[in-house]
Design a protein around this motif. Structure first.
Motif, PDB file in Angstrom:
ATOM      1  N   LYS A 191       0.648  -1.122  -0.085  1.00 37.49           N
ATOM      2  CA  LYS A 191       0.009  -0.230  -0.423  1.00 37.49           C
ATOM      3  C   LYS A 191       1.342   1.253  -0.160  1.00 37.49           C
ATOM      4  CE  LYS A 191      -3.800  -1.632   3.134  1.00 37.49           C
ATOM      5  NZ  LYS A 191      -4.657  -1.470   3.955  1.00 37.49           N
ATOM      6  N   ASN A 192       0.507   2.018  -0.224  1.00 34.65           N
ATOM      7  CA  ASN A 192       1.396   3.900  -0.540  1.00 34.65           C
ATOM      8  C   ASN A 192       0.025   4.556  -0.280  1.00 34.65           C
ATOM      9  OD1 ASN A 192       2.067   6.174  -1.704  1.00 34.65           O
ATOM     10  ND2 ASN A 192       3.705   5.421  -2.084  1.00 34.65           N
ATOM     11  N   ILE A 193       0.396   4.965   1.243  1.00 34.80           N
ATOM     12  CA  ILE A 193      -0.605   6.460   1.851  1.00 34.80           C
ATOM     13  C   ILE A 193      -0.104   7.566   1.958  1.00 34.80           C
ATOM     14  CG2 ILE A 193      -2.020   6.665   3.628  1.00 34.80           C
ATOM     15  CD1 ILE A 193      -1.677   3.528   4.323  1.00 34.80           C
ATOM     16  N   ALA A 194      -0.874   8.243   0.350  1.00 37.41           N
ATOM     17  CA  ALA A 194      -0.187  10.306   0.848  1.00 37.41           C
ATOM     18  C   ALA A 194      -1.769  11.006   1.217  1.00 37.41           C
ATOM     19  CB  ALA A 194       0.238  10.243  -0.028  1.00 37.41           C
ATOM     20  N   ASP A 195      -0.947  11.180   2.428  1.00 38.56           N
ATOM     21  CA  ASP A 195      -2.622  12.738   2.740  1.00 38.56           C
ATOM     22  C   ASP A 195      -2.969  11.323   3.138  1.00 38.56           C
ATOM     23  OD1 ASP A 195      -0.369  14.583   2.398  1.00 38.56           O
ATOM     24  OD2 ASP A 195      -1.247  14.767   0.638  1.00 38.56           O
TER      25      ASP A 195
END
Length: 127
Positions: free
Chosen positions: A36-40
């Motif tokens: 998973k990539n989580i931004a903001d």
């Protein structure tokens, strides 16, 4: 896994990432790996399984002419690890999101890892 084994496995993954060596990256991950990539606070990328991660990794190789992750700090327990990461990359071509060829990106974040059967089973990148 011992802390030394965990750190060595993550270093192997990061070094392969920096070399754009997708095959070597995949050797460090479990067949059922979740990424998973989580931004903001928003999940913008999610894969399940080695094959989905391979597709994503191969796509991302072409986006940057250069890329480098550096571990700034590291903590681990028997089944989890967390690393503060400095990321630097140079965009290879103009992208639909407005990034321009030659533009340098410098970001910091955290990567969290979980393990199963001596391999990385879960990677969560937070920025």
């Amino acid at each position: 896994m011992t802390p030394t084994e965990i750190r060595a496995l993550i270093d192997q993954y990061i070094h392969a990432y920096n070399r754009k060596d997708v095959t070597a990256m995949l050797l460090t991950v479990h067949p059922d790996v979740e990424f998973k990539n989580i931004a903001d606070g928003v999940v913008n990328t999610h894969t399940t399984g080695r094959e989905e991660l391979k597709v994503l990794a191969e796509q991302s190789v072409a986006i940057f002419s250069e890329r480098h992750q550096e571990i700034l700090s590291f903590e681990s327990s028997p089944h989890k690890a967390s690393a503060s990461i400095a990321f630097r990359a140079v965009v290879a071509d103009d992208l639909p999101n407005g990034l321009k060829k030659g533009q340098t990106l410098e970001l910091s974040g955290r990567s969290e890892f979980e393990f199963k059967d001596g391999l990385i089973a879960k990677i969560t990148d937070l920025s």
